[in-house]
Write a protein that holds these residues in place. Structure first.
Motif, short mmCIF file in Angstrom:
data_model
loop_
_atom_site.label_atom_id
_atom_site.label_comp_id
_atom_site.label_asym_id
_atom_site.label_seq_id
_atom_site.Cartn_x
_atom_site.Cartn_y
_atom_site.Cartn_z
N ASP A 173 0.04 5.11 -0.59
CA ASP A 173 -0.63 5.29 0.70
C ASP A 173 0.40 5.32 1.82
O ASP A 173 0.83 4.28 2.32
N ASN A 179 -2.47 3.64 7.52
CA ASN A 179 -1.73 2.45 7.08
C ASN A 179 -0.74 2.01 8.14
O ASN A 179 -0.53 0.80 8.35
N LEU A 204 -8.05 2.39 -2.13
CA LEU A 204 -7.12 2.05 -3.21
C LEU A 204 -7.87 1.77 -4.50
O LEU A 204 -7.51 2.29 -5.57
N LEU A 242 0.83 -1.21 0.00
CA LEU A 242 0.00 0.00 0.00
C LEU A 242 0.87 1.26 0.00
O LEU A 242 0.52 2.26 -0.65
N LEU A 244 -8.89 0.87 3.67
CA LEU A 244 -7.75 1.11 2.78
C LEU A 244 -7.95 0.46 1.42
O LEU A 244 -7.58 1.03 0.38
N GLN A 287 -8.11 -2.35 7.07
CA GLN A 287 -7.78 -2.83 5.73
C GLN A 287 -8.97 -2.73 4.78
O GLN A 287 -8.80 -2.51 3.57
N GLN A 315 1.98 1.97 -3.35
CA GLN A 315 0.87 2.44 -4.19
C GLN A 315 0.51 3.89 -3.88
O GLN A 315 -0.43 4.43 -4.45
#
Length: 211
Positions: free
Chosen positions: A80, A85, A139, A75, A135, A132, A78
């Motif tokens: 984040d 996170n 995403l 993540l 998140l 998660q 990516q």
């Protein structure tokens, strides 16, 4: 390819471990399922399966920690780099520690530490799944649009978050209320393990993740 299938391997390993310990306990006549279906913690209390129980949960905790760190790095790469996170990383590692405590401090030998480990593994693990979930939605929303992400991933997200929460709440109610339904305990363990494996398919870019 390894990091893509690693969560699936964890699910197979953990599920097999649960039934291995149960089978050993029945074979050694430490539990009698015809009289009362035992908790997995009860099956893992008596030697020799207590030694195997501890080792398997230690190895499982290591895999949970590895999956958690890999997910965090994935993540992060990516884009984040949020504090959410980081909290997710901490929650995942704490739940892994809880699993190790459950395995090393058996129920009949050190019940208080065993229950602390269970709270960390299931309770903090549920927090990890909720984070998660958020998140993952963020995403996918950034990649394919919020509306499309909600439609395509909505069912999986709802099942993941509410499945882990329901398992934890039911386990707590049985502990506090004194209800003895060990078969549901196996269901809760299997649900948590399944969700841990299901929530972490990293995709084709996982191999590029730098650990």
């Amino acid at each position: 390819m390894f990091w893509v299938i690693f969560p699936v391997f964890f699910w197979l390993f953990a599920t097999g471990s649960i039934w291995l310990i149960y089978g050993l306990a029945v074979m050694n006549k430490h539990v009698v399922p015809e009289e009362e279906f035992p908790y997995i913690s009860t099956c893992g209390t008596y030697p020799p399966q207590s030694c195997i129980f501890g080792q398997l949960l230690n190895f499982g905790a290591l895999m949970v920690g590895s999956i958690t760190v890999t997910r965090y790095r994935f993540l992060e790469e990516q884009g984040d780099r949020s504090w959410v996170n980081k909290i997710s990383l901490a929650a995942g590692l704490i739940s892994a520690l809880g699993a190790s405590l459950v395995g090393n401090f058996q129920m009949l030998n050190e019940i208080n530490t065993h229950l602390v480990g269970a709270v960390l593994a299931f309770g903090v693990g549920t927090l990890y799944f909720w984070i998660q979930t958020a998140l993952a939605l963020r995403l996918h929303s950034a990649r394919i649009g919020r509306g499309t992400a909600r439609r395509s991933h909505g069912v999986l997200i709802i099942v993941t978050a509410f499945g882990s929460t329901a398992s934890t709440v039911s386990a707590v109610l049985r502990i506090l209320g004194g209800f003895k339904f060990p078969c549901f305990y196996y269901r809760d363990c299997a649900t948590i393990v399944l969700l841990r494996g299901a929530i972490h398919p990293f995709g084709s870019r996982a191999e590029q993740c730098r650990l």
